[in-house]
Design a protein around this motif. Structure first.
Motif, PDB file in Angstrom:
ATOM      1  N   SER A 161       0.787  -1.312   0.017  1.00 57.72           N
ATOM      2  CA  SER A 161       0.003  -0.046  -0.191  1.00 57.72           C
ATOM      3  C   SER A 161       0.891   1.263  -0.055  1.00 57.72           C
ATOM      4  O   SER A 161       0.421   2.272  -0.594  1.00 57.72           O
ATOM      5  CB  SER A 161      -0.905  -0.139   1.178  1.00 57.72           C
ATOM      6  N   GLY A 162       2.075   0.975   0.734  1.00 58.27           N
ATOM      7  CA  GLY A 162       2.958   2.172   0.580  1.00 58.27           C
ATOM      8  C   GLY A 162       3.536   2.509  -0.631  1.00 58.27           C
ATOM      9  O   GLY A 162       3.508   3.733  -1.227  1.00 58.27           O
ATOM     10  N   LEU A 163       3.985   1.606  -1.429  1.00 62.04           N
ATOM     11  CA  LEU A 163       4.318   1.770  -2.740  1.00 62.04           C
ATOM     12  C   LEU A 163       3.100   2.284  -3.622  1.00 62.04           C
ATOM     13  O   LEU A 163       3.501   3.133  -4.575  1.00 62.04           O
ATOM     14  CB  LEU A 163       4.511   0.284  -3.412  1.00 62.04           C
ATOM     15  N   THR A 164       2.103   1.735  -3.466  1.00 58.00           N
ATOM     16  CA  THR A 164       0.768   2.163  -4.530  1.00 58.00           C
ATOM     17  C   THR A 164       0.681   3.833  -4.183  1.00 58.00           C
ATOM     18  O   THR A 164       0.180   4.200  -5.019  1.00 58.00           O
ATOM     19  CB  THR A 164      -0.453   1.473  -3.937  1.00 58.00           C
ATOM     20  N   GLY A 165       0.767   4.194  -2.770  1.00 61.56           N
ATOM     21  CA  GLY A 165       0.664   5.695  -2.886  1.00 61.56           C
ATOM     22  C   GLY A 165       1.551   6.396  -3.541  1.00 61.56           C
ATOM     23  O   GLY A 165       1.597   7.533  -3.934  1.00 61.56           O
ATOM     24  N   PHE A 166       2.801   5.976  -3.219  1.00 57.21           N
ATOM     25  CA  PHE A 166       4.129   6.702  -3.824  1.00 57.21           C
ATOM     26  C   PHE A 166       3.745   6.601  -5.572  1.00 57.21           C
ATOM     27  O   PHE A 166       4.279   7.751  -6.095  1.00 57.21           O
ATOM     28  CB  PHE A 166       5.352   5.808  -3.664  1.00 57.21           C
ATOM     29  N   VAL A 167       3.341   5.611  -6.282  1.00 58.41           N
ATOM     30  CA  VAL A 167       3.286   5.462  -7.465  1.00 58.41           C
ATOM     31  C   VAL A 167       2.081   6.576  -7.716  1.00 58.41           C
ATOM     32  O   VAL A 167       2.283   7.320  -8.910  1.00 58.41           O
ATOM     33  CB  VAL A 167       3.084   4.201  -7.983  1.00 58.41           C
ATOM     34  N   ALA A 168       1.000   6.679  -7.016  1.00 60.10           N
ATOM     35  CA  ALA A 168      -0.129   7.591  -7.306  1.00 60.10           C
ATOM     36  C   ALA A 168       0.521   8.896  -7.637  1.00 60.10           C
ATOM     37  O   ALA A 168       0.085   9.738  -8.368  1.00 60.10           O
ATOM     38  CB  ALA A 168      -0.979   7.409  -6.218  1.00 60.10           C
ATOM     39  N   GLY A 169       1.451   9.403  -6.806  1.00 57.43           N
ATOM     40  CA  GLY A 169       2.216  10.782  -6.818  1.00 57.43           C
ATOM     41  C   GLY A 169       3.191  10.815  -8.113  1.00 57.43           C
ATOM     42  O   GLY A 169       3.022  11.662  -8.757  1.00 57.43           O
ATOM     43  N   VAL A 170       4.146   9.949  -7.975  1.00 56.49           N
ATOM     44  CA  VAL A 170       5.073   9.980  -8.816  1.00 56.49           C
ATOM     45  C   VAL A 170       4.776   9.765 -10.375  1.00 56.49           C
ATOM     46  O   VAL A 170       5.364  10.515 -11.284  1.00 56.49           O
ATOM     47  CB  VAL A 170       6.290   9.173  -8.516  1.00 56.49           C
ATOM     48  N   ALA A 171       3.522   9.178 -10.527  1.00 55.44           N
ATOM     49  CA  ALA A 171       3.287   8.968 -12.076  1.00 55.44           C
ATOM     50  C   ALA A 171       2.500  10.261 -12.488  1.00 55.44           C
ATOM     51  O   ALA A 171       2.567  10.212 -13.762  1.00 55.44           O
ATOM     52  CB  ALA A 171       2.420   7.706 -12.192  1.00 55.44           C
ATOM     53  N   ARG A 172       2.363  10.991 -11.669  1.00 53.48           N
ATOM     54  CA  ARG A 172       1.523  12.274 -12.077  1.00 53.48           C
ATOM     55  C   ARG A 172       2.316  13.539 -12.155  1.00 53.48           C
ATOM     56  O   ARG A 172       1.748  14.372 -11.774  1.00 53.48           O
ATOM     57  CB  ARG A 172       0.296  12.339 -11.381  1.00 53.48           C
ATOM     58  N   THR A 173       3.682  13.483 -12.123  1.00 52.41           N
ATOM     59  CA  THR A 173       4.650  14.567 -11.957  1.00 52.41           C
ATOM     60  C   THR A 173       5.205  14.951 -13.356  1.00 52.41           C
ATOM     61  O   THR A 173       6.295  15.785 -13.467  1.00 52.41           O
ATOM     62  CB  THR A 173       5.886  14.094 -11.067  1.00 52.41           C
ATOM     63  N   GLY A 174       4.519  14.593 -14.388  1.00 52.10           N
ATOM     64  CA  GLY A 174       4.993  15.040 -15.943  1.00 52.10           C
ATOM     65  C   GLY A 174       5.760  13.947 -16.656  1.00 52.10           C
ATOM     66  O   GLY A 174       6.028  14.239 -17.805  1.00 52.10           O
ATOM     67  N   THR A 181       5.460   5.650 -18.481  1.00 54.25           N
ATOM     68  CA  THR A 181       4.096   5.547 -17.542  1.00 54.25           C
ATOM     69  C   THR A 181       4.660   4.705 -16.611  1.00 54.25           C
ATOM     70  O   THR A 181       5.474   3.803 -16.562  1.00 54.25           O
ATOM     71  CB  THR A 181       2.868   4.954 -18.378  1.00 54.25           C
ATOM     72  N   ILE A 182       3.892   4.551 -15.375  1.00 54.90           N
ATOM     73  CA  ILE A 182       4.240   3.830 -14.152  1.00 54.90           C
ATOM     74  C   ILE A 182       2.695   3.223 -13.614  1.00 54.90           C
ATOM     75  O   ILE A 182       2.065   4.052 -13.556  1.00 54.90           O
ATOM     76  CB  ILE A 182       4.750   4.723 -13.153  1.00 54.90           C
ATOM     77  N   ASN A 183       2.635   2.106 -13.756  1.00 59.27           N
ATOM     78  CA  ASN A 183       1.428   1.379 -13.163  1.00 59.27           C
ATOM     79  C   ASN A 183       1.771   0.227 -12.264  1.00 59.27           C
ATOM     80  O   ASN A 183       2.780  -0.544 -12.277  1.00 59.27           O
ATOM     81  CB  ASN A 183       0.502   1.175 -14.392  1.00 59.27           C
ATOM     82  N   ASN A 184       0.644  -0.092 -11.777  1.00 57.81           N
ATOM     83  CA  ASN A 184       0.887  -1.572 -10.856  1.00 57.81           C
ATOM     84  C   ASN A 184      -0.121  -2.589 -11.141  1.00 57.81           C
ATOM     85  O   ASN A 184      -1.177  -2.113 -11.717  1.00 57.81           O
ATOM     86  CB  ASN A 184       0.448  -1.131  -9.386  1.00 57.81           C
ATOM     87  N   LEU A 185       0.358  -3.587 -11.236  1.00 59.62           N
ATOM     88  CA  LEU A 185      -0.385  -4.800 -11.817  1.00 59.62           C
ATOM     89  C   LEU A 185      -0.924  -5.629 -10.370  1.00 59.62           C
ATOM     90  O   LEU A 185       0.341  -6.286  -9.852  1.00 59.62           O
ATOM     91  CB  LEU A 185       0.405  -5.647 -12.816  1.00 59.62           C
ATOM     92  N   LEU A 186      -1.986  -5.844 -10.103  1.00 62.08           N
ATOM     93  CA  LEU A 186      -2.366  -6.535  -9.091  1.00 62.08           C
ATOM     94  C   LEU A 186      -2.900  -8.164  -9.331  1.00 62.08           C
ATOM     95  O   LEU A 186      -4.046  -8.196  -9.611  1.00 62.08           O
ATOM     96  CB  LEU A 186      -3.599  -5.739  -8.261  1.00 62.08           C
ATOM     97  N   GLN A 250      -2.229   3.742 -12.582  1.00 59.05           N
ATOM     98  CA  GLN A 250      -3.209   3.118 -12.374  1.00 59.05           C
ATOM     99  C   GLN A 250      -3.015   1.687 -11.648  1.00 59.05           C
ATOM    100  O   GLN A 250      -1.840   1.101 -11.802  1.00 59.05           O
ATOM    101  CB  GLN A 250      -3.831   2.705 -13.747  1.00 59.05           C
ATOM    102  N   ASN A 251      -3.940   1.095 -11.087  1.00 55.12           N
ATOM    103  CA  ASN A 251      -3.666  -0.095 -10.350  1.00 55.12           C
ATOM    104  C   ASN A 251      -4.806  -1.210 -11.113  1.00 55.12           C
ATOM    105  O   ASN A 251      -5.968  -1.283 -11.089  1.00 55.12           O
ATOM    106  CB  ASN A 251      -4.216  -0.211  -9.082  1.00 55.12           C
ATOM    107  N   ILE A 252      -4.259  -2.139 -11.877  1.00 52.41           N
ATOM    108  CA  ILE A 252      -4.814  -3.046 -12.933  1.00 52.41           C
ATOM    109  C   ILE A 252      -4.962  -4.311 -11.998  1.00 52.41           C
ATOM    110  O   ILE A 252      -3.957  -5.062 -11.811  1.00 52.41           O
ATOM    111  CB  ILE A 252      -4.041  -3.205 -14.020  1.00 52.41           C
ATOM    112  N   LEU A 253      -6.311  -4.708 -11.763  1.00 53.76           N
ATOM    113  CA  LEU A 253      -6.396  -5.868 -10.952  1.00 53.76           C
ATOM    114  C   LEU A 253      -6.684  -7.307 -12.019  1.00 53.76           C
ATOM    115  O   LEU A 253      -7.569  -7.096 -12.605  1.00 53.76           O
ATOM    116  CB  LEU A 253      -7.725  -5.551 -10.025  1.00 53.76           C
ATOM    117  N   ALA A 254      -5.990  -8.110 -11.535  1.00 54.66           N
ATOM    118  CA  ALA A 254      -6.111  -9.341 -12.419  1.00 54.66           C
ATOM    119  C   ALA A 254      -6.552 -10.508 -11.534  1.00 54.66           C
ATOM    120  O   ALA A 254      -5.577 -11.064 -10.789  1.00 54.66           O
ATOM    121  CB  ALA A 254      -5.094  -9.543 -13.194  1.00 54.66           C
ATOM    122  N   ASP A 255      -7.599 -10.725 -11.378  1.00 54.53           N
ATOM    123  CA  ASP A 255      -8.226 -11.769 -10.168  1.00 54.53           C
ATOM    124  C   ASP A 255      -9.352 -12.633 -10.646  1.00 54.53           C
ATOM    125  O   ASP A 255     -10.205 -13.179  -9.824  1.00 54.53           O
ATOM    126  CB  ASP A 255      -8.546 -10.908  -8.957  1.00 54.53           C
TER     127      ASP A 255
END
Length: 263
Positions: A161-174, A181-186, A250-255
Motif C-alpha cells: 500500500s505504501g508503494l501504491t501511494g508513492f506511485v500515485a504521486g510520482v506517476a503524475r509529475t509530468g 508511464t508507471i502502473n501497478n499490476l495486482l 493505475q492499479n490493474i487488478l487481475a483476479d
C-alpha cells in the motif's frame, strides 16, 4: 497485435519462475531484450535457457543476474549487466503471513525493503533516463490485497500500500508527457509455487485436504479457476506496449472477478 516494443530492453525481477517468468516470457516473445534477476542461480539459469528458446528475434538477448535486488549490491549488478532500461517490471515475493502482534521491527523493515523501497529505488534509477529517451514503462507487480486487504498478510498489505501511494504521486509529475508511464499490476490467485505452498501450509495447520482447499478457493472466483503466469505476462506486456501510453498511475487488478467491489 504488434505491441511496438521489439528491440527495447527490459529488466524483470523475480523472473526465475511464477509471475515474473510469465512477464519475461511475454516480453521475449515480443522481441524485447530481457535481463532477468532472482536470487536462485540454478533456477534462474534454467529460466534463461527457456527464454532463449522462446525469442522471436535472433538478435535479441536474454541475460540472467543472480542477485538479491533488495540490496544495493544486487541493484548494482543489474545495472552492470545493462545500463539503460526501457522497461522495468518490479517483482518480489511477498512477506510471510502471520499475526501482527508477533512481528518485530526488523520484519517490518524487511517487508518494506522488498515490497516498497526496492521498487522505489529502481524507479528512481531509471525514470529520468527513460524520459530523456522519450519512452519508458514501469510495471510494479503488487497484490490484490492492495484493493482488499487480507488479514494474515499485514506485512504485505502495509508495504505494498505504501508503494501504491508513492506511485500515485510520482506517476503524475509530468513523466507521462515525456513518454514514461508507471502502473501497478495486482494479481489475485494465480497457479504458482507461492499459491501452492500456501495451500500446503493451510492443510498442515487445519488437517484439511489440499485438493479440497484448492476447490473451495476456486469456487470463490467467478472465472472458476486460478490464473496462469502466461496470461498475467500478456497483461504486463500490453502495459509495456506503445498502445498503453494513456494508461498511467493505475492499479490493474487481475483476479478473475474475485474482488466484489464496484471500484
Amino acid at each position: 497485435m504488434d505491441l511496438g516494443i521489439s528491440g527495447r530492453t527490459a529488466l524483470v525481477g523475480g523472473a526465475s519462475k511464477g509471475l515474473g517468468y510469465g512477464c519475461a516470457l511475454a516480453l521475449v516473445r515480443e522481441g524485447v531484450n530481457v535481463v532477468i534477476v532472482a536470487r536462485g542461480g540454478d533456477a534462474l539459469e534454467a529460466a534463461r535457457q527457456r527464454l532463449e528458446q522462446a525469442r522471436s528475434r535472433s538478435d535479441s538477448f536474454v541475460k540472467a543476474v543472480a542477485a538479491d535486488i533488495t540490496t544495493a549490491e544486487g541493484r548494482q549488478a543489474v545495472f552492470a549487466a545493462h545500463r539503460d532500461y526501457d522497461i522495468v517490471v518490479t517483482n518480489a515475493g511477498g512477506p510471510p503471513p502471520g499475526d501482527f502482534r508477533d512481528w518485530n521491527e526488523e520484519q517490518w523493515l524487511s517487508a518494506l525493503r522488498a515490497n516498497m523501497l526496492t521498487p522505489i529505488e529502481l524507479i528512481k534509477a531509471t525514470v529520468d533516463g527513460m524520459a530523456e529517451r522519450g519512452f519508458g514503462r514501469i510495471v510494479n507487480i503488487t497484490s490484490s490485497s492492495v484493493k482488499a486487504p487480507i488479514d494474515v498478510l499485514g506485512l504485505s498489505n502495509g508495504a505494498r500500500s505504501g508503494l501504491t501511494g508513492f506511485v500515485a504521486g510520482v506517476a503524475r509529475t509530468g513523466l507521462a508527457a515525456r513518454g514514461v508511464t508507471i502502473n501497478n499490476l495486482l494479481p489475485g490467485a494465480f497457479d504458482t509455487d507461492r499459491l501452492n505452498s500456501g495451500f500446503a501450509a493451510q492443510a498442515a495447520k487445519t488437517g484439511k485436504d489440499i485438493g479440497a482447499l484448492r476447490a473451495a478457493r476456486q469456487a470463490g472466483i467467478p472465472a472458476g479457476r486460478f490464473g496462469n503466469p502466461e496470461e498475467f505476462g500478456a497483461i504486463c506486456a500490453f502495459l509495456c506496449s506503445t498502445h498503453a501510453a494513456y494508461i498511467n498511475g493505475q492499479n490493474i487488478l487481475a483476479d478473475g472477478g474475485a474482488y466484489p467491489g464496484t471500484f
